[in-house]
Design a protein around this motif. Structure first.
Motif, PDB file in Angstrom:
ATOM      1  N   LEU A 142       0.873  -1.175   0.000  1.00 32.71           N
ATOM      2  CA  LEU A 142       0.000   0.000   0.000  1.00 32.71           C
ATOM      3  C   LEU A 142       0.906   1.220   0.000  1.00 32.71           C
ATOM      4  N   SER A 162       1.591   5.435   0.815  1.00 32.72           N
ATOM      5  CA  SER A 162       1.134   6.414   1.795  1.00 32.72           C
ATOM      6  C   SER A 162       0.096   7.319   1.156  1.00 32.72           C
ATOM      7  N   VAL A 188      -6.894   5.588   2.512  1.00 29.45           N
ATOM      8  CA  VAL A 188      -7.389   4.298   2.031  1.00 29.45           C
ATOM      9  C   VAL A 188      -8.059   4.488   0.669  1.00 29.45           C
ATOM     10  N   ASN A 195      -5.678   4.768  -2.147  1.00 31.30           N
ATOM     11  CA  ASN A 195      -5.107   3.461  -2.459  1.00 31.30           C
ATOM     12  C   ASN A 195      -6.076   2.601  -3.250  1.00 31.30           C
ATOM     13  N   VAL A 199      -3.024   6.030   5.436  1.00 32.48           N
ATOM     14  CA  VAL A 199      -2.169   4.860   5.275  1.00 32.48           C
ATOM     15  C   VAL A 199      -0.741   5.359   5.381  1.00 32.48           C
ATOM     16  N   GLY A 222       1.961   0.995   4.346  1.00 33.83           N
ATOM     17  CA  GLY A 222       0.760   0.481   5.003  1.00 33.83           C
ATOM     18  C   GLY A 222       1.046  -0.094   6.373  1.00 33.83           C
ATOM     19  N   PHE A 266      -1.483  -0.807   9.313  1.00 32.81           N
ATOM     20  CA  PHE A 266      -2.525  -1.828   9.204  1.00 32.81           C
ATOM     21  C   PHE A 266      -1.894  -3.194   9.469  1.00 32.81           C
ATOM     22  N   LYS A 287      -4.153  -5.376   5.514  1.00 36.02           N
ATOM     23  CA  LYS A 287      -3.492  -4.948   4.281  1.00 36.02           C
ATOM     24  C   LYS A 287      -3.901  -5.851   3.131  1.00 36.02           C
TER      25      LYS A 287
END
Ligand SMILES: Nc1ncnc2c1ncn2[C@@H]1O[C@H](COP(=O)(O)OP(=O)(O)O)[C@@H](O)[C@H]1O
Ligand SMILES: [Mg+2]
Length: 582
Positions: free
Chosen positions: A419, A421, A424, A427, A464, A468, A471, A476
């Motif tokens: 993921l 930065s 969410v 992403n 995020v 990631g 998470f 993830k």
């Protein structure tokens, strides 16, 4: 290579040309000043003429001022030109790296690319600055000082001839050796960077396995090798300074001796002797500078070659001339496919794979680590090109598709999912930039990522962190599945993507796939029998070969490898959860 680098000067051409012009002017002023000094001493001081002193004094002041100004301008323009040149180099490398296929990246390695983008570019940038500023200065200074010297006193000039021969022999004998050590140093930089990169990206694993001490030792070994090489090179360079001093003092003594004789004999004035002193010092200085420039340039040559390789690397996977722009369905055919990694040992990782998958089928893939599962699926979205045979999606050879079209329709959740930065939502929209929030929630629901997102007060706007890392592994993985689903692909490939998700959630995700995306071909790689046993058919890969391709029930009867895995996992309690650490 020269052409590549010339193109990178680009919009900084003006600054690149102005630098040597200002440098030349600066040198010209510097050369004239001792000449005026001689007149000031001889015509002013020695003959007691105050108006001459003032006249020559003012001229000297003016020359000094112009020289300072030119020096400032050449510094300013050289900084502009060299930093701009470096920026262009980096941009060009970065742009080309974006076109790389997986095998291009394998060739350079990520650490190698990072060193090239940073250390190597800095080397070339410094050398470029040296070239436009310094390559002009010493030769110009040298020739002009020699001319001035000769015009003042040809006999005294013999002194510097001796000095030049002495210095040149010393420099020529030291330089090649220093150079060899320096170029060795740069190849060691790659090792050091690889070390740092691996350790820092894997810092969590390092800590959880309490390997800090070991990693520290490994790093200090690499750092020490580098230090020793630098020490060796700098040690040789340290010789240069005493040699230089010897030449300087030798010249002073010889000049004073011969000069005094000539002044007493009336063939030379005091002023002429002082300016000859200045010129001879300039000559020696220029020689030193020249040798430094040569060291710098040869040193940066290794870096330049490494940069050039990145810029001129041709992506080995490219669009065909008349690409097919539509994938009709999610059927997949492997026709006698062999594959070996170009960067690998040369042995086939996949051997004579020949199988056919219908559109909409759910296919499980199981096999030991290193058996070739990830390699197998990477051929479907043409992350690598086959070595022999053909891979077809929707009845068309993957090589005939427009690459973007193919990769949009074949959505892969890679084993090493990442993921970026941001939020969410950002992403998720990598999957489909036009997806509405509603569609995003829907995809999250399918991937069972909605529960934990709903608990987060920011919902889809949750931050995020880099990689990631805020998470959990399972969260993830579920976000990555949702991201892949948003592409609404014809083929969805999950490469061990539910390894960190509990069995119940895993089953829930798979059920959702069955009902919500029935027409999509689903390929699920897993280490767990429970994740694949409900698939229509299961591929058992063993050491790069297909050992079985059938339903769960049939494989249990016919395939010993499959039966053994099943029995082992049943004994272990049916679950094979392993923590995911990255
Ligand atoms: N990028 C690569 N370059 C060279 N060899 C590779 C690369 N990726 C995988 N391999 C090799 O190919 C073999 C199969 O790997 P992989 O397909 O990742 O196995 P699996 O996914 O089944 O664990 C392994 O022996 C591995 O060392
Ligand atoms: Mg794998």
């Amino acid at each position: 290579m020269l052409k590549t680098f010339k193109a990178c000067i680009g919009q900084y051409k003006k600054a690149t040309i102005l630098t040597p012009i200002f440098t030349s002017l600066e040198v010209l002023m510097e050369v004239l000043i001792p000449f005026i000094t001689a007149s000031l001493i001889d015509k002013g001081i020695n003959s007691g003429d105050m108006s001459a002193v003032i006249k020559y004094g003012l001229i000297m002041l003016l020359l000094a001022f112009v020289s300072l100004f030119c020096g400032f301008m050449s510094g300013k323009y050289s900084a502009e030109a060299s930093t701009g040149f470096a920026a262009n180099l980096r941009e060009k490398m970065y742009k080309n790296i974006q076109t790389y296929s997986f095998s291009n990246i394998d060739k350079f390695s990520t650490a190698g690319l990072v060193t090239r983008l940073t250390t190597d570019v800095t080397n070339v940038q410094n050398a470029f600055m040296m070239i436009i500023r310094m390559a002009i200065r010493p030769p110009l200074m040298l020739t002009m000082s020699i001319i001035m010297c000769l015009s003042i006193s040809p006999s005294l000039s013999m002194v510097f001839l001796v000095a030049i021969v002495f210095l040149a022999t010393m420099i020529i004998s030291i330089l090649p050796r220093v150079n060899k050590v320096f170029s060795e140093t740069f190849s060691k930089y790659d090792d050091l960077n690889a070390e740092v990169q691996e350790n820092v990206t894997g810092i969590r694993v390092v800590k959880s396995y309490v390997r800090e001490e070991y990693e520290k030792k490994k790093f200090s070994k690499a750092a020490n090798t580098l230090r020793k090489l630098f020490e060796k090179a700098e040690g040789m360079m340290a010789l240069v300074s005493p040699i230089m001093n010897l030449a300087v003092y030798g010249c002073i003594v010889a000049l004073s001796w011969f000069g005094a004789h000539q002044i007493v004999g009336g063939t030379l004035t005091t002023g002429q002797l002082t300016s000859t002193f200045s010129y001879i010092m300039s000559i020696l200085m220029s020689l030193m500078m020249l040798s430094m420039v040569i060291v710098m340039i040869t040193m940066s040559f290794a870096s330049a070659k490494r940069i050039d390789a990145v810029i001129n690397e041709v992506a080995d996977i490219q669009n065909p001339e008349q690409p097919v722009m539509e994938v009709v369905d999610g059927s997949i055919d492997f026709d006698h496919v062999n594959f070996s990694y170009a960067s690998g040992s040369g042995e086939n990782v996949l051997n004579d794979i020949d199988l056919h998958i219908h559109s909409g089928e759910t296919i499980g893939i199981i096999g030991g680590t290193g058996s070739g599962k990830s390699t197998f699926v990477s051929l479907i979205s043409r992350l690598y090109d086959v070595t022999k045979g053909d891979v077809k999606v929707g009845g068309v050879n993957v090589k005939d598709y427009d690459i973007d079209t193919l990769r949009n329709e074949v959505s892969v959740v890679l084993q090493k999912n990442v993921l970026f930065s941001g939020t969410v939502l950002e992403n998720l929209r990598w999957g489909n930039e036009n997806a509405s929030e509603e569609e995003c929630w829907k995809a999250c629901e399918l991937a069972c990522a909605d529960e934990f997102l709903k608990k987060n007060p920011d919902g889809l706007q949750a931050r995020v962190e880099q990689g990631g890392n805020n998470f959990s592994g399972g969260q993830k993985q579920r976000l990555c599945i949702a991201r892949a689903l948003l592409k609404s692909p014809k083929v969805l490939i999950l490469d061990d993507s539910t390894s960190a998700v509990d069995t119940a959630t895993d089953a829930k995700i798979q059920n959702a796939f069955q009902t919500e995306i029935p027409d999509t071909t689903k390929i699920i790689i897993s280490q767990r029998i429970s994740s694949v046993k409900n698939a229509d058919r299961i591929i058992v890969i063993d050491n790069g070969k297909i050992s079985g391709f059938d339903s769960h029930e049939n494989l249990l009867k016919t395939n010993t490898i499959y039966r053994e895995i099943e029995e082992a996992q049943n004994k272990a309690g049916g679950d094979f959860d392993k923590p995911q650490m990255d």
